[in-house]
Scaffold this motif. Sequence first.
Motif, PDB file in Angstrom:
ATOM      1  N   GLY A 154       0.748  -1.071  -0.068  1.00  0.00           N
ATOM      2  CA  GLY A 154       0.075   0.120   0.113  1.00  0.00           C
ATOM      3  C   GLY A 154       0.793   1.243  -0.151  1.00  0.00           C
ATOM      4  O   GLY A 154       0.694   2.306  -0.914  1.00  0.00           O
ATOM      5  N   PHE A 165       2.997   1.367  -3.192  1.00  0.00           N
ATOM      6  CA  PHE A 165       2.186   1.888  -4.522  1.00  0.00           C
ATOM      7  C   PHE A 165       1.850   3.449  -4.561  1.00  0.00           C
ATOM      8  O   PHE A 165       1.733   4.162  -5.530  1.00  0.00           O
ATOM      9  CB  PHE A 165       0.640   1.058  -4.556  1.00  0.00           C
ATOM     10  CG  PHE A 165       0.867  -0.256  -5.364  1.00  0.00           C
ATOM     11  CD1 PHE A 165       1.174  -0.178  -6.691  1.00  0.00           C
ATOM     12  CD2 PHE A 165       1.010  -1.513  -4.673  1.00  0.00           C
ATOM     13  CE1 PHE A 165       1.243  -1.235  -7.588  1.00  0.00           C
ATOM     14  CE2 PHE A 165       1.008  -2.583  -5.659  1.00  0.00           C
ATOM     15  CZ  PHE A 165       1.152  -2.413  -7.001  1.00  0.00           C
ATOM     16  N   LEU A 166       1.503   3.837  -3.538  1.00  0.00           N
ATOM     17  CA  LEU A 166       1.018   5.209  -3.139  1.00  0.00           C
ATOM     18  C   LEU A 166       2.435   6.197  -3.522  1.00  0.00           C
ATOM     19  O   LEU A 166       2.236   7.346  -4.197  1.00  0.00           O
ATOM     20  CB  LEU A 166       0.615   5.653  -1.908  1.00  0.00           C
ATOM     21  CG  LEU A 166      -0.217   6.830  -1.727  1.00  0.00           C
ATOM     22  CD1 LEU A 166      -1.635   6.895  -2.531  1.00  0.00           C
ATOM     23  CD2 LEU A 166      -0.228   7.346  -0.304  1.00  0.00           C
ATOM     24  N   THR A 203      -4.607   2.320  -5.641  1.00  0.00           N
ATOM     25  CA  THR A 203      -3.635   1.587  -4.655  1.00  0.00           C
ATOM     26  C   THR A 203      -4.515   0.500  -4.006  1.00  0.00           C
ATOM     27  O   THR A 203      -3.894  -0.601  -3.969  1.00  0.00           O
ATOM     28  CB  THR A 203      -3.028   2.361  -3.716  1.00  0.00           C
ATOM     29  OG1 THR A 203      -2.054   3.595  -4.345  1.00  0.00           O
ATOM     30  CG2 THR A 203      -2.227   1.616  -2.694  1.00  0.00           C
ATOM     31  N   ALA A 258      -3.861  -2.037   2.458  1.00  0.00           N
ATOM     32  CA  ALA A 258      -3.607  -1.159   1.743  1.00  0.00           C
ATOM     33  C   ALA A 258      -3.620   0.080   2.352  1.00  0.00           C
ATOM     34  O   ALA A 258      -2.781   1.272   2.096  1.00  0.00           O
ATOM     35  CB  ALA A 258      -3.902  -1.128   0.387  1.00  0.00           C
ATOM     36  N   MET A 266      -1.115   3.178   3.014  1.00  0.00           N
ATOM     37  CA  MET A 266      -1.232   4.683   2.399  1.00  0.00           C
ATOM     38  C   MET A 266      -1.066   5.761   3.544  1.00  0.00           C
ATOM     39  O   MET A 266      -0.606   6.757   3.357  1.00  0.00           O
ATOM     40  CB  MET A 266      -2.280   4.681   1.537  1.00  0.00           C
ATOM     41  CG  MET A 266      -2.163   3.888   0.378  1.00  0.00           C
ATOM     42  SD  MET A 266      -3.586   4.183  -0.878  1.00  0.00           S
ATOM     43  CE  MET A 266      -4.716   3.154  -0.067  1.00  0.00           C
TER      44      MET A 266
END
Lengths: 324, 262, 291
Positions: C46, C49-50, C68, C201, C205
């Motif tokens: 998470g 990806f962010l 995400t 995720a 984030m």
Amino acid sequence: MRRLPPIGHIIFILAVLLTGFLIENTYYFQLLVFVGIHTLLALGLNMLMGYAGQISLGHAAFYGIGAYTTAILTATYGFSPWAALPCAVLLASAVAYVVGLPTLKLSGYYLGMGTLGFGMIGFIVFREWSSLTGGSSGFVGIPPLEIGPVSFYSGRSYFFLVWTVVLGIIILCRRLIDSRTGRALRSIHDSEKASRAIGVDTMALKLRVFVFSAAVAALAGFLYAHFVTFISPGTFDFLASVRMVTMVVIGGMASVWGALLGAFLLTLLPEWLHAFSEFEMVVYGLILMGVMIVLPRGLFRGLLDVFEGAREQTAKRSGGVNGR
Amino acid sequence: MVDNPNGPLLAVQSVSKSFGGVQALSDITFDVDPGMVMGLIGPNGAGKTTLFNVVTGAYPADTGDIIFEGIRVPGRKIHQVVGLGVARTFQNVELFESMTVLENVMVGRHIRTRSGFWGAMTRLPGVLREEKEIRDRSLDLLSFVGLQDEAHRQSGDLPFGWQRLLEIARALASDPKLLLLDEPAAGLNAVETGQLGELLERIRDLGVTLMLVEHDMSLTMKVSDRIVVLDQGRMLAQGTPREVQSDEAVMAAYLGGGHASN
Amino acid sequence: MQEVLQYLFSGLTNGAIYAVIAVGFSMLYSATDLINFAHGEFVMLGSLFLVTLWGAWQIPLPIAFLLTVACVALTGLLFERFAIRTVRKPQPIVLVIITVGASIFLRGVAMILWGKDAYSLPPFSNQPPLELAGATLLIQSVWIIVISLLLVFGLHLFYRRTLTGKAMQATAISKRAAWITGIPAGLMVLLAFVMSTGVGAVAGMIIAPVTMCSYDMGTLLGLKGFCAAMLGGIGSLWGALLGGILLGVLEALGVGLISSALKDGVAFILLLLILYFRPGGLIGAAESARF
């Protein structure tokens, strides 16, 4: 298949002797010493997991107690390693007893969690008690082992030392399994309810095997510390505990030879995987998952099953042995 | 075999036990004399298995007392109760399936033997002697129940009827004075049930007192000296098979007089 | 006093994150009886990806956020489909090792994709920190606390109000009974994986702006989230929230008032205490407290 004849021991001794005299490369000796130490860890844990059916996700702490006790006693306080050894084993056993008393009352996942918590606390103590352990930068200057004039400084001599200890522990484990105590242990694994009803004091027995496996782990820690002469907390973290469990399960639970196989594979695998350089972890993870998916009973039994299956196609080997 | 010929072997004294709001046993009182076969009958949910669990110390009773040979059972751990001489079998056969038939019986000797961790590792002569003793006695017991030829088979592979016999042999291995059998005939065919009845007689001839829960009425009536009838945790009647059969409350419970749950 | 308040703020922030991780653990456990040791790695995914979507590619935050969740949940779906479901006789220990294998695998993949460097992100918005009674509360902390509360509340509504939520609960209580009543149990398990990893995720984030994000950040976070879940009572949504907050606050107070050596120890000491004295967790007696 439970009762392999002592021929197994003879093959084992021959294999150790042959390897010991044929190999010249120091690197290989070093690797095989680690295999031996890991085998000890797997053997002890296998008694707890494979035979008594109790999981521990914190055994690296006992490994660490063995290593740090001998390190501190010999390097800081000038003990002889051979005086430090019983101290290390006794301390690990005592800690196992005190921790096991409340923890082993738990079962299943809760037991896994309790031992995990203990293992993490052990790791944090090794890391944070820096006045004693050297903290995260590690502990240096652990003396090598000597018996009178014989010094275990070379890879070969240490190889023989470690594998002699492994043989001793294998014999002890096999004697234990095939005894009154061992049968009672195995009965807990199969049905704790029936085991209790037939008069086995399951709690006391679980505690004893927990202490035994901790003592073996401490012995392994002792051998590790005096071999590498430098230890740091990272060797005894959560992943180390998981690696020990994985050795037992991958090799095949409830089998002494399975533990040996598991220790071999999980020690050598990372070495082979160096070839994959940055893909090393990916491949390692995939192999771990793959083996468990394809052979959930571990390699040793899994391969035996495949072998037997091929030999007698009609056999109804639906898996009554570990099927629970 | 009888230590105190004047008293009962087992005295169950006003035992009650509830789980949450369910009264599983209420005020149960009866004696079991040495050498007898005591049958325990009643519809499903009458509390028979609970009574077994209380007698063997698996559950504590809420109130009341259980006296075995003059010794109080409550407060003792299960293995201590087994040590006193109380053994049991289970309704759904609980064998150690990964172990051989012989090893199952050998585990049964656990409480009567001593050698421990150190003994196992050192294998001193005394330990080996004890090991041989365990093995011999276990083989004898296998012969006693007729499984001598299966000794080295995996116990989980035995046909169901033999598993029941093995479980009885394992229980006998602890040298019980009182053996509690939980529905020993369940899942057996007529021939096997007949053989079981004969086996029970032989066990009684060894001097072992028996207490059995059983749904097979003809077997129960044939082998029991006395019978206790439970219904919904209460004791409905007790007496000889003949007395119980003619008891009105029992007839009502069994033939649909109000609350037969069966 | 000011100090204590400051510790409390940082404790609440961390606690909210632990709570979200614990919720993910708990959801999966109650649906499948599985402890997912790879959960921390989904949190890590998470974060990373962010880092890429929002930090590097400048995709607007709300869209990056949803993307995400989708990517990580998809990974979770693949994990269930190809690793967990293919096990023929799922013994707990075998599943544990498979999730451990998955965690190593995911860490390896992350190391290849993102390298060994640590990344950091700016807060979700640029307001100045709040001053409360002399203590400061970072704006990202507000985001973290608000998002985790909204998430827990939203999940509560999902389980209480929607048919799918109820079907998931039913499956959690008895797979067999659910199957008999026509609930597709297999699908529910898959959904539990997807939601659990998606929630992971979210945790990754919201934590990204207040920590260094790297491929190996997940393990300890996962373990602590797991302690929080046990503390509150595994399987209980509100228990996870309570356990997370409690862990965060006690950890912050322990570090601030006693010793920084306690930073990682508090979680595991609490874990042992709860196991010994109240294995069902603080909220309720295990069974009755399921979602």
